[in-house]
Structures are given as structure tokens and as C-alpha cells.
Design an enzyme around this catalytic site. Structure first.
Site, PDB file in Angstrom:
ATOM      1  N   ARG A   1      -0.325 -19.067   5.801  1.00  0.00           N
ATOM      2  CA  ARG A   1       0.820 -18.528   5.062  1.00  0.00           C
ATOM      3  C   ARG A   1       0.835 -19.053   3.625  1.00  0.00           C
ATOM      4  O   ARG A   1       1.169 -18.349   2.698  1.00  0.00           O
ATOM      5  CB  ARG A   1       2.094 -18.984   5.780  1.00  0.00           C
ATOM      6  N   TYR A   2       0.509 -20.319   3.460  1.00  0.00           N
ATOM      7  CA  TYR A   2       0.526 -20.972   2.147  1.00  0.00           C
ATOM      8  C   TYR A   2      -0.925 -21.223   1.735  1.00  0.00           C
ATOM      9  O   TYR A   2      -1.781 -21.447   2.589  1.00  0.00           O
ATOM     10  CB  TYR A   2       1.253 -22.316   2.234  1.00  0.00           C
TER      11      TYR A   2
ATOM     12  N   ARG B   1      -2.830 -24.771   3.080  1.00  0.00           N
ATOM     13  CA  ARG B   1      -2.759 -25.298   4.439  1.00  0.00           C
ATOM     14  C   ARG B   1      -2.748 -24.179   5.470  1.00  0.00           C
ATOM     15  O   ARG B   1      -2.289 -23.075   5.181  1.00  0.00           O
ATOM     16  CB  ARG B   1      -1.531 -26.186   4.626  1.00  0.00           C
TER      17      ARG B   1
ATOM     18  N   CYS C   1       3.230 -26.117  26.478  1.00  0.00           N
ATOM     19  CA  CYS C   1       3.936 -27.320  26.009  1.00  0.00           C
ATOM     20  C   CYS C   1       4.257 -28.222  27.195  1.00  0.00           C
ATOM     21  O   CYS C   1       4.226 -27.776  28.351  1.00  0.00           O
ATOM     22  CB  CYS C   1       5.248 -26.941  25.335  1.00  0.00           C
TER      23      CYS C   1
ATOM     24  N   CYS D   1      11.596 -25.627  25.189  1.00  0.00           N
ATOM     25  CA  CYS D   1      12.906 -25.758  24.540  1.00  0.00           C
ATOM     26  C   CYS D   1      13.598 -24.401  24.604  1.00  0.00           C
ATOM     27  O   CYS D   1      12.976 -23.368  24.326  1.00  0.00           O
ATOM     28  CB  CYS D   1      12.706 -26.173  23.090  1.00  0.00           C
TER      29      CYS D   1
ATOM     30  N   CYS E   1      13.267 -22.255  21.431  1.00  0.00           N
ATOM     31  CA  CYS E   1      11.925 -22.223  20.823  1.00  0.00           C
ATOM     32  C   CYS E   1      11.702 -20.977  19.969  1.00  0.00           C
ATOM     33  O   CYS E   1      11.962 -19.859  20.395  1.00  0.00           O
ATOM     34  CB  CYS E   1      10.869 -22.266  21.911  1.00  0.00           C
TER      35      CYS E   1
ATOM     36  N   ARG F   1       8.855 -19.887  19.160  1.00  0.00           N
ATOM     37  CA  ARG F   1       7.671 -19.154  19.647  1.00  0.00           C
ATOM     38  C   ARG F   1       7.814 -18.865  21.137  1.00  0.00           C
ATOM     39  O   ARG F   1       6.827 -18.819  21.856  1.00  0.00           O
ATOM     40  CB  ARG F   1       6.399 -19.958  19.363  1.00  0.00           C
TER      41      ARG F   1
ATOM     42  N   ASP G   1      15.907 -20.825  14.150  1.00  0.00           N
ATOM     43  CA  ASP G   1      15.348 -19.498  13.868  1.00  0.00           C
ATOM     44  C   ASP G   1      15.995 -18.416  14.730  1.00  0.00           C
ATOM     45  O   ASP G   1      16.630 -18.702  15.749  1.00  0.00           O
ATOM     46  CB  ASP G   1      13.832 -19.525  14.134  1.00  0.00           C
TER      47      ASP G   1
ATOM     48  N   ASP H   1      13.214 -21.143   7.687  1.00  0.00           N
ATOM     49  CA  ASP H   1      12.016 -20.301   7.678  1.00  0.00           C
ATOM     50  C   ASP H   1      12.507 -18.877   7.480  1.00  0.00           C
ATOM     51  O   ASP H   1      13.187 -18.316   8.351  1.00  0.00           O
ATOM     52  CB  ASP H   1      11.263 -20.429   9.008  1.00  0.00           C
TER      53      ASP H   1
ATOM     54  N   LYS I   1       9.003 -21.288   4.287  1.00  0.00           N
ATOM     55  CA  LYS I   1      10.146 -22.189   4.415  1.00  0.00           C
ATOM     56  C   LYS I   1      10.785 -22.406   3.047  1.00  0.00           C
ATOM     57  O   LYS I   1      10.071 -22.612   2.078  1.00  0.00           O
ATOM     58  CB  LYS I   1       9.579 -23.551   4.845  1.00  0.00           C
TER      59      LYS I   1
HETATM   60  S1  SF4 Z   1       9.855 -25.738  20.191  1.00  0.00           S
HETATM   61 FE1  SF4 Z   1       8.562 -24.309  21.354  1.00  0.00          FE
HETATM   62  S2  SF4 Z   1       6.467 -24.831  20.769  1.00  0.00           S
HETATM   63 FE2  SF4 Z   1       7.777 -26.589  20.224  1.00  0.00          FE
HETATM   64  S3  SF4 Z   1       7.724 -27.946  22.034  1.00  0.00           S
HETATM   65 FE3  SF4 Z   1       9.540 -26.642  22.217  1.00  0.00          FE
HETATM   66  S4  SF4 Z   1       8.801 -24.944  23.500  1.00  0.00           S
HETATM   67 FE4  SF4 Z   1       6.975 -25.935  22.686  1.00  0.00          FE
END
Ligand code: SF4
Length: 345
Positions: A91-92, A95, A104, A108, A111, A113, A273, A310, A317
Site C-alpha cells: 500500500r505504501y 513497506r 490465529c 477477535c 477482527c 480480517r 474498522d 484506516d 492509515k
Molecule cells: S485481530 Fe484478527 S488477525 Fe489479529 S489476532 Fe485478532 S483475529 Fe487474528
């Protein structure tokens, strides 16, 4: 006696009193849509008697996750648009993200993603990894590689060591940054072999811990972070501002102070997000700015993260304040809210 294991189903959560039996049906639907995993370290922290437990709120599924808002989107930060090769997000200019794995240690509930990660989603095949590294090697402007995912530290030390060694051979890459929750949610994984695997001669490795509440920094988590820092790996932290988890200045300030005491510099406070089914966990930007203002007034500069958003669809960001300078640049506000004139030149 059996070792405690990661809880991955709603019935396992029910057996551990983390969800009530009458919610099994609705939550099974959530779990069929979004992955569930709570490690023993995090399950141990949850008080089942507290309906407002900030650890449970981050990891225990909630029926509101099935409510999607029109502004939410499956790829809220636009990874897909900026992915020129499998596993790479560029994206940048200087990096790239290298997504080594799409699973994972914990999942979460907020999340960003959540549509892309889950158990069995796998990671980069050797062929895809070789292509990703060729992409990086062919672009001298790439100064930093960010291991992301998923959580890269669920990989074995052997696998990480092999990837780090390949990156070490790319002369123009100077910095390896690892984004992870593992030192807090599965601290036992941070052993000597894993710490060694992250280091490469001539490259600076940084580990950025994702942590949202000071209770996640248990004694074992603190020891895991100390193993990294003592080995010469600087640590930073990124946190997500979450309603009912850390959206008051006492909780946020306690987290930032605890991080600094552990030699971890708070780096980003992310505005949550627009991930699907997460509206109940998001604050407004105005609330986030007010919290940052309060934090600025009462905690050391070492404890100040940058509050960032973001921009949806991949525009990157941006810091979102608050600003202390008046729009015309002629006055600046102090930490008590008093305005002071400043000469224009
Ligand atoms: S935010 Fe998403 S990618 Fe990051 S640890 Fe939690 S579940 Fe995994």
C-alpha cells in the site's frame, strides 16, 4: 490430568460457563460465520459472572455479530486492491505486509480480517512464498517487511527462521516488523527458539503486540515480552479502541502505563474498522478524540499512542487527532483546555 486446550466451539464455551445454554443456537450461527478460538490464557482471565467482562467481550461470540450495517464491508481496509501477489499487501512505497498465515491463536470478535482468517485457512505455500519474496527482492524501495496475517507467531520457530533467513538475504530490506497477539494470548509459545528465529544479522526486528486491556498483560505475558526485549527485540503495542473494553480514560491509561512498565511503547490506538457485525464494539471518532485528549492530560508522553483510522477501501492509515492547534495556526490549546496565542512566525 489433561492440559487445558484452546476453546473452539460454542459447546466448549458453554461447558466452561462462558456462554449460557439458552444462547447456544444463536451463537452457533455466529460461529458458523466467524471463527472462534479462546486460548487457555485468555479463558482463565474471563469472569463468567461478569456480563461486562472486557476479555469476554473481545473473544466470546455475540449474537449482534449477525447484524450487518450498510457501511460495513468484508475487506474494510482494502487489502485485496493492494495485493499484487499472494500474501503481499503493498500500500505504501517503502513497506509491504507479508501475510504468512491466515489463522490465529485467538479470534477477535472485532477482527478487521474476519472474512479472511480462520482455522484451516492455511498459509503461504512454498511456491507462493517464493513468489512473494521475489516481488520484494525486485523492488529496492521496500525497506520494511511486516509479518501479518493471521498471526505469524503461531508458526513454528523452524518455519519463521527459514522465512527470516530468506529476508535477511535481501539487502535493501532493513526492518522486519512482526504483528502479533501471541505474547499475551499464548505466552508459552515465546520460547528461546522462537526468539532466536526472529533475529537476523544486519536487520532490525520489531515485535508489535496487539493488546487492548491491561488484564491481558498477565505475569506470563510480561515474562514472554521480557524474553523478546531482553534478546534485543524492541516492542511496540497496537490497541483497538473498543466499546465496553477500553473506552474510558482510566482503563486506557492503565493499559498504556502497564505497557510502558513492560518496556513496550504504545504505538497505535486504532479506531475500530468497519468489519461486518462489529457495530456494537465501535465508538465514534469524537469519543476517541475525547479519550486521547484526556489521556494526553494525565499520562506521560511515553504512554501516548497515535490515534489512527484506516481509511476504508485501502487509502491507508491517517492520524485522526485531536489537534491542539487552532485552524488558523494562531493559538494552541494546553492539556487543561486553555488556549494560548502563538506568534505566526
Ligand atoms: S485481530 Fe484478527 S488477525 Fe489479529 S489476532 Fe485478532 S483475529 Fe487474528
Amino acid at each position: 490430568m489433561n492440559e487445558p486446550t484452546t476453546l473452539r466451539t460454542i459447546s466448549a464455551l458453554c461447558q466452561h460457563d462462558l456462554v449460557p445454554r439458552e444462547k447456544l443456537g444463536a451463537l452457533a450461527e455466529v460461529a458458523s460465520r466467524y471463527a472462534v478460538a479462546i486460548t487457555p490464557a485468555m479463558a482463565d482471565l474471563i469472569d463468567p459472572a461478569d456480563p461486562r467482562d472486557p476479555i469476554a467481550r473481545q473473544f466470546v461470540p455475540d449474537a449482534r455479530e449477525l447484524e450487518e450495517k450498510p457501511e460495513e464491508r468484508g475487506d474494510p481496509i482494502g487489502d485485496e486492491r493492494f495485493s499484487p501477489a499472494e500474501g503481499i499487501v503493498h500500500r505504501y512505497p517503502d513497506r509491504v505486509l507479508l501475510k504468512l498465515v491466515n489463522a490465529c491463536a485467538v479470534y477477535c470478535r472485532f477482527c478487521f480480517r474476519r472474512e479472511m482468517v480462520g482455522p484451516g485457512r492455511g498459509g503461504l505455500s512454498p511456491k507462493a512464498l517464493a513468489a512473494a519474496l521475489d516481488y520484494i527482492a525486485g523492488r529496492p524501495q521496500i525497506w520494511e517487511i511486516i509479518f501479518s496475517g493471521g498471526d505469524p507467531l503461531i508458526l513454528s520457530a523452524r518455519r519463521l527462521k527459514s522465512v527470516v533467513a530468506k529476508i535477511a538475504a535481501i539487502g535493501h530490506v532493513k526492518v522486519i516488523r512482526v504483528h502479533t497477539r501471541v505474547p499475551a494470548v499464548a505466552p508459552e509459545r515465546i520460547d528461546a527458539a522462537l526468539v532466536r528465529a526472529l533475529r537476523a544479522h544486519g536487520k532490525a526486528t520489531f515485535v508489535v503486540l496487539h493488546v487492548n486491556h491491561q488484564r491481558e498483560l498477565t505475569k506470563k505475558a510480561q515474562a514472554a515480552c521480557a524474553r523478546l526485549v531482553d534478546a534485543g527485540i524492541p516492542m511496540l503495542a497496537q490497541s483497538v479502541l473498543l466499546r465496553g473494553v477500553n473506552d474510558d480514560v482510566e482503563t486506557l491509561g492503565a493499559l498504556m502505563r502497564k505497557l510502558v512498565e513492560c518496556r513496550i511503547k504504545p504505538y497505535y490506538l486504532h479506531h475500530a474498522d468497519l468489519a461486518p457485525g462489529t457495530a456494537h464494539l465501535r465508538t465514534t471518532i469524537a469519543e476517541g478524540q475525547a479519550l486521547m485528549r484526556a489521556l494526553h492530560g494525565r499520562t506521560s508522553g511515553l504512554c501516548q499512542p497515535s490515534y489512527v483510522l484506516d481509511i476504508p477501501d485501502g487509502y491507508g492509515k491517517s492520524p485522526i487527532g485531536p489537534s491542539y492547534l487552532s485552524e488558523d495556526g494562531a493559538a494552541v490549546e494546553d492539556f487543561n483546555g486553555r488556549r494560548h496565542i502563538y506568534p505566526p512566525r
